[in-house]
Design a protein around this motif. Structure first.
Motif, mmCIF file in Angstrom:
data_model
loop_
_atom_site.group_PDB
_atom_site.id
_atom_site.type_symbol
_atom_site.label_atom_id
_atom_site.label_comp_id
_atom_site.label_asym_id
_atom_site.label_seq_id
_atom_site.Cartn_x
_atom_site.Cartn_y
_atom_site.Cartn_z
ATOM 1 N N LEU A 159 -91.639 24.038 22.599
ATOM 2 C CA LEU A 159 -91.103 22.909 23.349
ATOM 3 C C LEU A 159 -89.575 22.927 23.314
ATOM 4 C CD1 LEU A 159 -92.488 19.327 23.383
ATOM 5 C CD2 LEU A 159 -90.046 19.655 23.046
ATOM 6 N N PHE A 160 -89.012 23.209 22.138
ATOM 7 C CA PHE A 160 -87.559 23.310 22.013
ATOM 8 C C PHE A 160 -87.013 24.458 22.862
ATOM 9 C CE2 PHE A 160 -84.292 25.864 19.833
ATOM 10 C CZ PHE A 160 -83.198 25.017 20.000
ATOM 11 N N LEU A 170 -85.458 13.807 15.764
ATOM 12 C CA LEU A 170 -86.085 14.036 17.071
ATOM 13 C C LEU A 170 -85.799 12.881 18.028
ATOM 14 C CD1 LEU A 170 -89.446 15.538 15.820
ATOM 15 C CD2 LEU A 170 -87.823 16.691 17.328
ATOM 16 N N THR A 171 -85.774 11.659 17.504
ATOM 17 C CA THR A 171 -85.484 10.510 18.358
ATOM 18 C C THR A 171 -84.085 10.613 18.951
ATOM 19 O OG1 THR A 171 -86.981 9.047 17.125
ATOM 20 C CG2 THR A 171 -85.242 8.005 18.419
ATOM 21 N N VAL A 172 -83.105 10.925 18.117
ATOM 22 C CA VAL A 172 -81.724 11.030 18.606
ATOM 23 C C VAL A 172 -81.577 12.210 19.556
ATOM 24 C CG1 VAL A 172 -79.319 11.415 17.935
ATOM 25 C CG2 VAL A 172 -80.766 9.908 16.565
ATOM 26 N N GLY A 173 -82.164 13.351 19.200
ATOM 27 C CA GLY A 173 -82.037 14.545 20.044
ATOM 28 C C GLY A 173 -82.659 14.368 21.410
ATOM 29 N N ILE A 174 -83.877 13.841 21.442
ATOM 30 C CA ILE A 174 -84.545 13.642 22.736
ATOM 31 C C ILE A 174 -83.865 12.524 23.513
ATOM 32 C CG2 ILE A 174 -86.727 13.037 23.847
ATOM 33 C CD1 ILE A 174 -88.179 14.329 21.481
ATOM 34 N N SER A 175 -83.355 11.514 22.818
ATOM 35 C CA SER A 175 -82.659 10.427 23.512
ATOM 36 C C SER A 175 -81.404 10.928 24.210
ATOM 37 C CB SER A 175 -82.296 9.314 22.516
ATOM 38 O OG SER A 175 -83.447 8.724 21.984
ATOM 39 N N LEU A 176 -80.729 11.902 23.620
ATOM 40 C CA LEU A 176 -79.585 12.520 24.291
ATOM 41 C C LEU A 176 -80.030 13.227 25.558
ATOM 42 C CD1 LEU A 176 -77.517 13.910 21.294
ATOM 43 C CD2 LEU A 176 -76.537 12.693 23.232
ATOM 44 N N LYS A 177 -81.145 13.914 25.492
ATOM 45 C CA LYS A 177 -81.641 14.650 26.658
ATOM 46 C C LYS A 177 -82.104 13.717 27.771
ATOM 47 C CE LYS A 177 -81.363 18.971 25.107
ATOM 48 N NZ LYS A 177 -80.612 20.038 25.798
ATOM 49 N N LEU A 178 -82.671 12.578 27.397
ATOM 50 C CA LEU A 178 -83.167 11.675 28.440
ATOM 51 C C LEU A 178 -82.142 10.627 28.856
ATOM 52 C CD1 LEU A 178 -84.153 8.592 27.357
ATOM 53 C CD2 LEU A 178 -85.879 9.948 26.229
ATOM 54 N N SER A 217 -88.162 14.498 29.513
ATOM 55 C CA SER A 217 -87.682 14.102 28.184
ATOM 56 C C SER A 217 -88.420 12.861 27.685
ATOM 57 C CB SER A 217 -86.173 13.852 28.232
ATOM 58 O OG SER A 217 -85.469 15.034 28.538
ATOM 59 N N VAL A 218 -88.687 11.915 28.577
ATOM 60 C CA VAL A 218 -89.498 10.760 28.192
ATOM 61 C C VAL A 218 -90.888 11.220 27.769
ATOM 62 C CG1 VAL A 218 -90.568 8.619 29.000
ATOM 63 C CG2 VAL A 218 -88.220 9.142 29.638
ATOM 64 N N TYR A 219 -91.436 12.185 28.503
ATOM 65 C CA TYR A 219 -92.739 12.748 28.139
ATOM 66 C C TYR A 219 -92.696 13.328 26.723
ATOM 67 C CZ TYR A 219 -96.336 16.326 27.716
ATOM 68 O OH TYR A 219 -97.353 17.113 27.249
ATOM 69 N N ALA A 220 -91.631 14.082 26.409
ATOM 70 C CA ALA A 220 -91.512 14.687 25.076
ATOM 71 C C ALA A 220 -91.452 13.601 24.002
ATOM 72 C CB ALA A 220 -90.272 15.577 25.021
#
Length: 494
Positions: free
Chosen positions: A137-138, A217-225, A257-260
Protein backbone atom coordinates in the motif's frame (compact mmCIF):
# COMPACT_ATOMS: atom_id res chain seq x y z
CA UNK A 1 -6.57 -20.32 -18.17
CA UNK A 2 -9.64 -18.56 -16.80
CA UNK A 3 -8.97 -14.83 -17.21
CA UNK A 4 -11.70 -13.89 -14.72
CA UNK A 5 -9.64 -15.45 -11.92
CA UNK A 6 -6.88 -12.92 -12.55
CA UNK A 7 -8.99 -9.75 -12.75
CA UNK A 8 -7.60 -8.26 -9.48
CA UNK A 9 -4.01 -8.28 -10.76
CA UNK A 10 -4.95 -7.27 -14.32
CA UNK A 11 -6.67 -4.21 -12.82
CA UNK A 12 -3.24 -2.88 -11.80
CA UNK A 13 -0.91 -4.48 -14.35
CA UNK A 14 -2.59 -3.12 -17.50
CA UNK A 15 -2.18 0.60 -16.74
CA UNK A 16 1.19 -0.06 -15.08
CA UNK A 17 2.54 -1.80 -18.21
CA UNK A 18 1.18 0.90 -20.51
CA UNK A 19 3.26 3.62 -18.80
CA UNK A 20 6.77 2.48 -19.91
CA UNK A 21 5.40 1.49 -23.31
CA UNK A 22 4.07 5.04 -23.77
CA UNK A 23 7.55 6.39 -23.01
CA UNK A 24 9.17 3.97 -25.46
CA UNK A 25 6.74 4.93 -28.22
CA UNK A 26 7.54 8.66 -27.77
CA UNK A 27 4.54 9.50 -29.96
CA UNK A 28 1.67 11.39 -28.40
CA UNK A 29 -1.10 9.78 -30.47
CA UNK A 30 0.20 6.24 -29.98
CA UNK A 31 0.75 6.89 -26.27
CA UNK A 32 -2.78 8.27 -25.94
CA UNK A 33 -4.38 5.27 -27.67
CA UNK A 34 -2.35 2.81 -25.59
CA UNK A 35 -3.10 4.42 -22.22
CA UNK A 36 -6.75 4.97 -23.17
CA UNK A 37 -7.15 1.28 -23.97
CA UNK A 38 -5.54 0.31 -20.64
CA UNK A 39 -7.72 2.79 -18.75
CA UNK A 40 -10.97 1.62 -20.29
CA UNK A 41 -9.94 -2.00 -19.72
CA UNK A 42 -9.28 -1.20 -16.05
CA UNK A 43 -12.75 0.34 -15.76
CA UNK A 44 -14.38 -2.70 -17.38
CA UNK A 45 -12.47 -4.97 -14.97
CA UNK A 46 -13.56 -2.89 -11.97
CA UNK A 47 -17.21 -3.24 -13.00
CA UNK A 48 -16.79 -7.02 -13.29
CA UNK A 49 -15.13 -7.15 -9.86
CA UNK A 50 -17.95 -5.08 -8.34
CA UNK A 51 -20.51 -7.50 -9.80
CA UNK A 52 -18.54 -10.53 -8.56
CA UNK A 53 -18.29 -9.12 -5.03
CA UNK A 54 -22.01 -8.41 -5.06
CA UNK A 55 -22.77 -12.00 -6.03
CA UNK A 56 -20.18 -14.05 -4.13
CA UNK A 57 -18.58 -11.76 -1.55
CA UNK A 58 -14.92 -11.16 -0.78
CA UNK A 59 -12.36 -11.94 -3.51
CA UNK A 60 -8.89 -13.00 -2.33
CA UNK A 61 -6.12 -13.26 -4.95
CA UNK A 62 -2.74 -14.70 -3.96
CA UNK A 63 0.18 -13.27 -5.96
CA UNK A 64 2.41 -16.04 -7.31
CA UNK A 65 0.15 -18.66 -5.68
CA UNK A 66 1.75 -17.97 -2.28
CA UNK A 67 -1.13 -18.22 0.20
CA UNK A 68 -1.68 -15.25 2.51
CA UNK A 69 -0.34 -14.13 4.89
CA UNK A 70 2.96 -15.59 3.64
CA UNK A 71 2.60 -14.08 0.20
CA UNK A 72 1.18 -10.80 -1.07
CA UNK A 73 -2.59 -10.83 -1.31
CA UNK A 74 -5.01 -8.68 -3.28
CA UNK A 75 -8.39 -8.37 -1.56
CA UNK A 76 -11.56 -6.98 -3.10
CA UNK A 77 -14.55 -6.43 -0.83
CA UNK A 78 -17.58 -4.15 -1.07
CA UNK A 79 -15.60 -0.98 -0.25
CA UNK A 80 -12.61 -1.80 -2.44
CA UNK A 81 -14.77 -2.72 -5.44
CA UNK A 82 -16.69 0.56 -5.19
CA UNK A 83 -13.50 2.65 -4.95
CA UNK A 84 -11.91 0.70 -7.84
CA UNK A 85 -14.92 1.46 -10.01
CA UNK A 86 -14.87 5.12 -8.98
CA UNK A 87 -11.16 5.69 -9.69
CA UNK A 88 -11.06 3.83 -13.00
CA UNK A 89 -14.37 5.37 -14.08
CA UNK A 90 -13.11 8.91 -13.44
CA UNK A 91 -9.90 8.08 -15.31
CA UNK A 92 -11.89 6.72 -18.26
CA UNK A 93 -13.74 10.04 -18.49
CA UNK A 94 -10.81 12.40 -17.85
CA UNK A 95 -8.33 10.82 -20.27
CA UNK A 96 -10.34 11.52 -23.47
CA UNK A 97 -10.84 15.08 -22.20
CA UNK A 98 -7.11 15.48 -21.63
CA UNK A 99 -6.30 14.90 -25.30
CA UNK A 100 -7.92 18.22 -26.21
CA UNK A 101 -7.12 20.15 -23.03
CA UNK A 102 -3.36 19.52 -22.87
CA UNK A 103 -2.96 20.89 -26.39
CA UNK A 104 -3.28 24.32 -24.78
CA UNK A 105 -1.68 23.64 -21.41
CA UNK A 106 1.31 21.31 -21.99
CA UNK A 107 4.09 21.53 -24.57
CA UNK A 108 3.50 19.02 -27.42
CA UNK A 109 6.85 17.28 -26.90
CA UNK A 110 5.76 16.44 -23.32
CA UNK A 111 2.42 14.87 -24.18
CA UNK A 112 3.64 11.28 -24.23
CA UNK A 113 5.17 11.85 -20.79
CA UNK A 114 1.83 13.12 -19.52
CA UNK A 115 0.09 9.94 -20.67
CA UNK A 116 2.79 7.80 -19.08
CA UNK A 117 2.47 9.65 -15.76
CA UNK A 118 -1.32 9.43 -15.94
CA UNK A 119 -1.11 5.64 -16.35
CA UNK A 120 1.36 5.36 -13.46
CA UNK A 121 -0.85 7.48 -11.21
CA UNK A 122 -3.90 5.39 -12.10
CA UNK A 123 -2.11 2.10 -11.43
CA UNK A 124 -0.86 3.44 -8.09
CA UNK A 125 -4.34 4.50 -6.98
CA UNK A 126 -5.83 1.17 -8.06
CA UNK A 127 -3.01 -0.67 -6.31
CA UNK A 128 -3.65 1.16 -3.02
CA UNK A 129 -7.27 0.10 -3.22
CA UNK A 130 -6.83 -3.55 -4.14
CA UNK A 131 -3.72 -4.58 -2.18
CA UNK A 132 -4.03 -6.51 1.06
CA UNK A 133 -0.42 -5.80 2.09
CA UNK A 134 0.55 -2.78 4.21
CA UNK A 135 3.97 -2.23 2.63
CA UNK A 136 2.56 -2.65 -0.88
CA UNK A 137 0.00 0.00 0.00
CA UNK A 138 2.86 2.37 0.84
CA UNK A 139 4.66 1.53 -2.43
CA UNK A 140 1.56 2.15 -4.54
CA UNK A 141 0.93 5.37 -2.63
CA UNK A 142 4.38 6.59 -3.63
CA UNK A 143 3.89 5.53 -7.26
CA UNK A 144 0.73 7.61 -7.46
CA UNK A 145 2.30 10.52 -5.58
CA UNK A 146 5.50 10.72 -7.63
CA UNK A 147 3.58 10.63 -10.89
CA UNK A 148 1.22 13.31 -9.53
CA UNK A 149 4.16 15.61 -8.79
CA UNK A 150 5.36 15.19 -12.38
CA UNK A 151 1.93 15.82 -13.90
CA UNK A 152 1.46 19.01 -11.88
CA UNK A 153 4.92 20.25 -12.92
CA UNK A 154 4.08 19.79 -16.63
CA UNK A 155 1.91 22.93 -16.61
CA UNK A 156 3.15 25.93 -18.60
CA UNK A 157 2.68 28.31 -15.65
CA UNK A 158 5.93 28.56 -13.69
CA UNK A 159 3.88 28.46 -10.50
CA UNK A 160 3.07 24.83 -11.30
CA UNK A 161 6.72 23.98 -10.51
CA UNK A 162 6.41 25.60 -7.09
CA UNK A 163 3.10 23.81 -6.50
CA UNK A 164 4.65 20.47 -7.45
CA UNK A 165 7.60 21.13 -5.14
CA UNK A 166 5.32 22.02 -2.23
CA UNK A 167 3.33 18.86 -2.84
CA UNK A 168 6.54 16.81 -3.03
CA UNK A 169 7.80 18.13 0.33
CA UNK A 170 4.48 17.59 2.10
CA UNK A 171 3.95 14.22 0.40
CA UNK A 172 7.41 13.02 1.39
CA UNK A 173 6.78 13.92 5.02
CA UNK A 174 3.48 12.05 4.87
CA UNK A 175 5.12 9.02 3.27
CA UNK A 176 7.80 8.98 6.00
CA UNK A 177 5.14 8.91 8.71
CA UNK A 178 3.30 6.11 6.92
CA UNK A 179 6.35 3.89 6.48
CA UNK A 180 7.32 4.41 10.15
CA UNK A 181 3.80 3.34 11.16
CA UNK A 182 3.95 0.27 8.93
CA UNK A 183 7.39 -0.58 10.32
CA UNK A 184 6.14 -0.42 13.91
CA UNK A 185 3.27 -2.74 13.05
CA UNK A 186 5.64 -5.22 11.40
CA UNK A 187 8.02 -5.20 14.36
CA UNK A 188 5.14 -5.80 16.74
CA UNK A 189 3.26 -8.48 14.79
CA UNK A 190 5.70 -9.98 12.27
CA UNK A 191 3.22 -9.63 9.40
CA UNK A 192 2.33 -7.08 6.73
CA UNK A 193 -0.92 -8.67 5.56
CA UNK A 194 -3.73 -6.26 6.46
CA UNK A 195 -6.23 -8.97 7.36
CA UNK A 196 -3.64 -10.83 9.44
CA UNK A 197 -2.65 -7.56 11.13
CA UNK A 198 -6.28 -7.04 12.09
CA UNK A 199 -6.38 -10.45 13.80
CA UNK A 200 -3.05 -10.13 15.62
CA UNK A 201 -3.63 -6.58 16.83
CA UNK A 202 -6.85 -7.49 18.65
CA UNK A 203 -4.83 -8.53 21.68
CA UNK A 204 -2.41 -5.59 21.45
CA UNK A 205 -4.70 -2.55 21.31
CA UNK A 206 -3.20 -1.08 24.51
CA UNK A 207 0.46 -1.62 23.55
CA UNK A 208 2.30 1.66 23.11
CA UNK A 209 4.08 0.74 19.82
CA UNK A 210 0.66 -0.08 18.32
CA UNK A 211 -0.80 3.23 19.44
CA UNK A 212 2.31 5.00 18.12
CA UNK A 213 1.82 3.25 14.76
CA UNK A 214 -1.80 4.42 14.74
CA UNK A 215 -0.66 8.00 15.37
CA UNK A 216 2.02 7.89 12.66
CA UNK A 217 -0.37 6.42 10.10
CA UNK A 218 -3.07 8.95 10.99
CA UNK A 219 -0.75 11.92 10.44
CA UNK A 220 0.82 10.45 7.29
CA UNK A 221 -2.46 9.59 5.59
CA UNK A 222 -3.99 12.89 6.72
CA UNK A 223 -1.22 14.71 4.87
CA UNK A 224 -2.01 12.71 1.74
CA UNK A 225 -5.73 13.36 1.94
CA UNK A 226 -5.25 17.07 2.81
CA UNK A 227 -7.17 16.97 6.08
CA UNK A 228 -7.23 20.37 7.75
CA UNK A 229 -4.74 21.71 8.87
CA UNK A 230 -2.41 19.51 6.78
CA UNK A 231 -3.85 20.78 3.49
CA UNK A 232 -1.31 23.45 2.51
CA UNK A 233 -0.15 21.60 -0.61
CA UNK A 234 -3.60 21.22 -2.14
CA UNK A 235 -4.75 24.72 -3.21
CA UNK A 236 -1.69 25.48 -5.34
CA UNK A 237 -1.53 21.94 -6.72
CA UNK A 238 -5.10 22.12 -8.00
CA UNK A 239 -4.89 25.76 -9.10
CA UNK A 240 -1.74 25.59 -11.24
CA UNK A 241 -1.83 22.01 -12.54
CA UNK A 242 -3.18 21.39 -16.07
CA UNK A 243 -6.99 21.21 -15.99
CA UNK A 244 -7.14 17.46 -16.66
CA UNK A 245 -4.70 16.85 -13.80
CA UNK A 246 -6.70 19.05 -11.41
CA UNK A 247 -9.87 17.15 -12.28
CA UNK A 248 -8.28 13.71 -11.95
CA UNK A 249 -6.51 14.39 -8.65
CA UNK A 250 -9.50 16.19 -7.11
CA UNK A 251 -11.77 13.27 -7.98
CA UNK A 252 -9.47 10.38 -7.05
CA UNK A 253 -6.29 11.03 -5.03
CA UNK A 254 -7.83 12.36 -1.82
CA UNK A 255 -10.66 9.82 -2.10
CA UNK A 256 -8.23 6.91 -2.16
CA UNK A 257 -6.44 8.39 0.86
CA UNK A 258 -9.75 8.44 2.74
CA UNK A 259 -10.15 4.80 1.72
CA UNK A 260 -6.69 4.00 3.16
CA UNK A 261 -7.64 5.72 6.43
CA UNK A 262 -10.86 3.70 6.62
CA UNK A 263 -8.96 0.48 5.91
CA UNK A 264 -6.38 1.04 8.63
CA UNK A 265 -8.86 2.32 11.20
CA UNK A 266 -11.52 -0.35 10.89
CA UNK A 267 -9.92 -3.37 9.18
CA UNK A 268 -6.48 -3.25 10.86
CA UNK A 269 -6.61 -1.45 14.23
CA UNK A 270 -10.30 -1.87 14.90
CA UNK A 271 -12.65 0.42 16.79
CA UNK A 272 -11.17 -0.38 20.21
CA UNK A 273 -7.74 1.03 19.41
CA UNK A 274 -9.00 3.99 17.39
CA UNK A 275 -12.00 5.23 19.33
CA UNK A 276 -11.44 3.92 22.87
CA UNK A 277 -7.70 3.87 23.53
CA UNK A 278 -7.15 7.27 21.89
CA UNK A 279 -9.52 10.28 21.74
CA UNK A 280 -9.73 10.05 17.95
CA UNK A 281 -13.50 10.57 17.80
CA UNK A 282 -13.32 14.02 19.40
CA UNK A 283 -10.13 14.97 17.57
CA UNK A 284 -11.51 14.07 14.16
CA UNK A 285 -14.78 15.86 14.92
CA UNK A 286 -12.92 19.08 15.77
CA UNK A 287 -10.63 18.89 12.71
CA UNK A 288 -13.56 18.08 10.42
CA UNK A 289 -15.56 21.08 11.62
CA UNK A 290 -12.50 23.34 11.40
CA UNK A 291 -11.89 22.24 7.82
CA UNK A 292 -15.53 22.69 6.86
CA UNK A 293 -15.71 26.25 8.16
CA UNK A 294 -12.19 27.64 7.74
CA UNK A 295 -11.63 26.30 4.21
CA UNK A 296 -15.09 27.41 3.06
CA UNK A 297 -14.47 30.89 4.49
CA UNK A 298 -11.10 31.15 2.75
CA UNK A 299 -12.71 29.98 -0.52
CA UNK A 300 -15.11 32.94 -0.45
CA UNK A 301 -12.21 35.39 -0.77
CA UNK A 302 -10.37 33.71 -3.67
CA UNK A 303 -10.18 35.49 -7.03
CA UNK A 304 -9.09 32.41 -9.01
CA UNK A 305 -11.90 29.87 -9.52
CA UNK A 306 -9.55 26.89 -9.44
CA UNK A 307 -8.14 28.01 -6.08
CA UNK A 308 -11.66 28.76 -4.87
CA UNK A 309 -12.85 25.23 -5.60
CA UNK A 310 -9.55 23.79 -4.34
CA UNK A 311 -10.31 25.26 -0.91
CA UNK A 312 -13.82 23.90 -1.34
CA UNK A 313 -12.24 20.44 -1.66
CA UNK A 314 -10.55 20.89 1.72
CA UNK A 315 -13.95 21.72 3.21
CA UNK A 316 -15.55 18.71 1.53
CA UNK A 317 -12.81 16.45 2.93
CA UNK A 318 -14.01 17.72 6.30
CA UNK A 319 -17.43 16.18 5.62
CA UNK A 320 -15.79 12.81 4.91
CA UNK A 321 -13.79 12.99 8.14
CA UNK A 322 -16.92 14.01 10.04
CA UNK A 323 -18.62 10.80 8.92
CA UNK A 324 -15.70 8.73 10.23
CA UNK A 325 -15.85 10.49 13.60
CA UNK A 326 -19.41 9.20 14.21
CA UNK A 327 -18.13 5.59 14.33
CA UNK A 328 -21.48 4.25 13.14
CA UNK A 329 -22.89 2.51 10.09
CA UNK A 330 -24.78 5.64 9.06
CA UNK A 331 -21.70 7.84 9.56
CA UNK A 332 -19.45 5.55 7.51
CA UNK A 333 -22.17 5.26 4.87
CA UNK A 334 -22.14 9.07 4.63
CA UNK A 335 -18.34 9.10 4.28
CA UNK A 336 -18.30 6.45 1.55
CA UNK A 337 -21.23 8.00 -0.33
CA UNK A 338 -19.46 11.35 -0.16
CA UNK A 339 -16.35 9.82 -1.71
CA UNK A 340 -18.37 9.00 -4.81
CA UNK A 341 -20.59 12.05 -4.90
CA UNK A 342 -17.84 14.60 -4.34
CA UNK A 343 -15.61 12.82 -6.88
CA UNK A 344 -18.11 13.14 -9.73
CA UNK A 345 -19.09 16.67 -8.69
CA UNK A 346 -15.60 18.09 -8.32
CA UNK A 347 -14.28 16.13 -11.30
CA UNK A 348 -16.99 17.61 -13.51
CA UNK A 349 -16.40 21.06 -12.05
CA UNK A 350 -12.67 21.12 -12.84
CA UNK A 351 -13.31 19.74 -16.33
CA UNK A 352 -15.74 22.59 -16.94
CA UNK A 353 -13.20 25.10 -15.62
CA UNK A 354 -10.75 23.69 -18.13
CA UNK A 355 -13.29 24.43 -20.86
CA UNK A 356 -13.57 28.00 -19.53
CA UNK A 357 -9.78 28.35 -19.71
CA UNK A 358 -9.92 27.18 -23.33
CA UNK A 359 -12.62 29.72 -24.18
CA UNK A 360 -11.75 32.70 -21.96
CA UNK A 361 -7.99 32.22 -21.47
CA UNK A 362 -8.17 31.98 -17.69
CA UNK A 363 -10.42 31.49 -14.67
CA UNK A 364 -9.87 34.60 -12.57
CA UNK A 365 -13.13 36.29 -11.61
CA UNK A 366 -12.14 39.38 -13.60
CA UNK A 367 -11.58 37.32 -16.72
CA UNK A 368 -14.73 35.19 -16.60
CA UNK A 369 -17.12 38.12 -16.32
CA UNK A 370 -20.12 37.44 -18.52
CA UNK A 371 -19.10 33.84 -19.22
CA UNK A 372 -22.74 32.85 -18.71
CA UNK A 373 -23.61 34.74 -21.88
CA UNK A 374 -20.82 33.51 -24.16
CA UNK A 375 -20.52 29.95 -22.75
CA UNK A 376 -24.03 29.26 -21.40
CA UNK A 377 -23.87 25.44 -21.29
CA UNK A 378 -20.50 25.37 -19.55
CA UNK A 379 -21.63 27.99 -17.03
CA UNK A 380 -24.85 26.09 -16.36
CA UNK A 381 -22.83 22.94 -15.67
CA UNK A 382 -20.66 24.82 -13.17
CA UNK A 383 -23.80 26.05 -11.42
CA UNK A 384 -25.17 22.49 -11.19
CA UNK A 385 -21.92 21.27 -9.63
CA UNK A 386 -22.00 24.26 -7.29
CA UNK A 387 -25.50 23.33 -6.17
CA UNK A 388 -24.20 19.83 -5.42
CA UNK A 389 -21.41 21.29 -3.26
CA UNK A 390 -24.05 23.27 -1.36
CA UNK A 391 -26.20 20.14 -0.96
CA UNK A 392 -29.32 21.19 -2.82
CA UNK A 393 -31.95 18.38 -3.14
CA UNK A 394 -31.80 16.64 -6.50
CA UNK A 395 -27.99 16.67 -6.59
CA UNK A 396 -25.47 14.12 -5.34
CA UNK A 397 -24.19 16.44 -2.62
CA UNK A 398 -27.60 16.46 -0.91
CA UNK A 399 -27.47 12.70 -0.38
CA UNK A 400 -24.09 12.92 1.36
CA UNK A 401 -25.19 15.67 3.73
CA UNK A 402 -28.52 13.96 4.41
CA UNK A 403 -26.72 10.86 5.71
CA UNK A 404 -24.37 13.02 7.78
CA UNK A 405 -27.41 14.67 9.34
CA UNK A 406 -28.99 11.24 10.01
CA UNK A 407 -25.75 10.10 11.68
CA UNK A 408 -25.73 13.21 13.87
CA UNK A 409 -29.38 12.65 14.83
CA UNK A 410 -28.60 9.03 15.76
CA UNK A 411 -26.04 10.39 18.23
CA UNK A 412 -28.50 12.96 19.51
CA UNK A 413 -26.18 15.78 18.40
CA UNK A 414 -28.65 18.39 17.18
CA UNK A 415 -25.99 21.08 17.35
CA UNK A 416 -24.02 19.21 14.67
CA UNK A 417 -27.04 19.28 12.37
CA UNK A 418 -27.06 23.06 12.75
CA UNK A 419 -23.33 23.27 11.93
CA UNK A 420 -23.67 21.06 8.84
CA UNK A 421 -26.42 23.32 7.52
CA UNK A 422 -24.47 26.47 8.44
CA UNK A 423 -21.36 25.24 6.60
CA UNK A 424 -23.52 24.66 3.54
CA UNK A 425 -24.50 28.33 3.65
CA UNK A 426 -20.81 29.21 3.32
CA UNK A 427 -20.79 27.09 0.16
CA UNK A 428 -23.69 29.22 -1.08
CA UNK A 429 -21.48 32.29 -0.63
CA UNK A 430 -18.54 31.06 -2.73
CA UNK A 431 -20.73 29.51 -5.43
CA UNK A 432 -22.63 32.80 -5.63
CA UNK A 433 -19.37 34.60 -6.45
CA UNK A 434 -19.23 32.67 -9.73
CA UNK A 435 -22.94 33.19 -10.43
CA UNK A 436 -22.58 36.93 -9.89
CA UNK A 437 -19.68 37.47 -12.29
CA UNK A 438 -21.00 34.97 -14.85
CA UNK A 439 -24.56 36.25 -15.15
CA UNK A 440 -24.65 39.80 -13.80
CA UNK A 441 -21.68 41.29 -15.66
CA UNK A 442 -21.06 41.91 -19.35
CA UNK A 443 -18.17 40.04 -20.98
CA UNK A 444 -14.91 41.89 -21.44
CA UNK A 445 -14.63 43.50 -24.85
CA UNK A 446 -11.68 41.32 -25.89
CA UNK A 447 -13.54 38.13 -24.84
CA UNK A 448 -17.03 38.91 -26.12
CA UNK A 449 -16.38 36.65 -29.11
CA UNK A 450 -15.62 33.56 -26.97
CA UNK A 451 -17.55 30.45 -27.94
CA UNK A 452 -18.92 27.38 -26.18
CA UNK A 453 -16.49 24.57 -25.36
CA UNK A 454 -15.77 22.07 -28.18
CA UNK A 455 -17.40 18.64 -27.95
CA UNK A 456 -14.10 16.97 -26.98
CA UNK A 457 -14.12 19.03 -23.77
CA UNK A 458 -17.86 19.32 -23.19
CA UNK A 459 -18.83 15.64 -23.51
CA UNK A 460 -16.57 14.25 -20.73
CA UNK A 461 -17.42 17.17 -18.46
CA UNK A 462 -21.15 16.76 -18.94
CA UNK A 463 -20.83 13.02 -18.35
CA UNK A 464 -19.78 13.81 -14.76
CA UNK A 465 -22.39 16.59 -14.45
CA UNK A 466 -25.05 14.06 -15.48
CA UNK A 467 -23.69 11.62 -12.87
CA UNK A 468 -23.97 14.40 -10.27
CA UNK A 469 -27.66 14.73 -11.05
CA UNK A 470 -28.26 10.98 -11.42
CA UNK A 471 -26.71 10.09 -8.05
CA UNK A 472 -28.86 12.77 -6.48
CA UNK A 473 -31.99 10.94 -7.64
CA UNK A 474 -31.05 7.25 -7.83
CA UNK A 475 -29.05 6.18 -4.78
CA UNK A 476 -29.21 2.42 -5.31
CA UNK A 477 -25.58 2.23 -6.46
CA UNK A 478 -24.00 4.74 -4.11
CA UNK A 479 -25.95 4.29 -0.88
CA UNK A 480 -26.52 0.57 -1.47
CA UNK A 481 -22.83 -0.18 -1.96
CA UNK A 482 -21.78 2.24 0.79
CA UNK A 483 -24.09 0.77 3.43
CA UNK A 484 -22.82 -2.77 2.68
CA UNK A 485 -19.23 -1.54 2.89
CA UNK A 486 -19.90 0.32 6.15
CA UNK A 487 -21.45 -2.78 7.68
CA UNK A 488 -18.43 -4.87 6.73
CA UNK A 489 -15.98 -2.31 8.14
CA UNK A 490 -17.80 -2.39 11.49
CA UNK A 491 -18.15 -6.16 11.46
CA UNK A 492 -21.94 -6.04 11.28
CA UNK A 493 -22.45 -7.34 7.71
CA UNK A 494 -20.82 -10.52 6.32
Amino acid sequence: MNVTEHLPILQVVLPLASAPLAVLLRDRLAAFVLVLAATWAAFAISVLLWLQVGESGLISYAIGSWPPPWGIEYRVDALASLVLMLVSGIAAVVLPYSRASIEREIRPDKHYLFYAMFALCLSGLLGITVTGDAFNLFVFLEISSLSSYAMIALGKDRRSLVAAYQYLIMGTIGATFIVIGVGLLYIKTGTLNLADLGVRLQAMTSHRPVLAALAFLTVGISLKLAMFPLHQWLPNAYAYAPSAVSAFLAATATKVSVYALLRFYFSVFGETAVFQRLPMEDLMLVLALAGMFVASTVAIFQDNLKRLFAYSSVAQIGYSVLGISFDSVTGLTATIVHLVNHAVTKGGLFLLLGAVIAGMGGVTLARVQGVGRVMPLTSFGIVICGLSLIGVPGTAGFVSKWYLILAALEKGQWWLVFLIVLSSLLAVAYVWRFVEVAYFHAPRADLAGAREAPLALALPAWTLVAATLWFGVDTSLTVGSASRAAGQLLGIAP
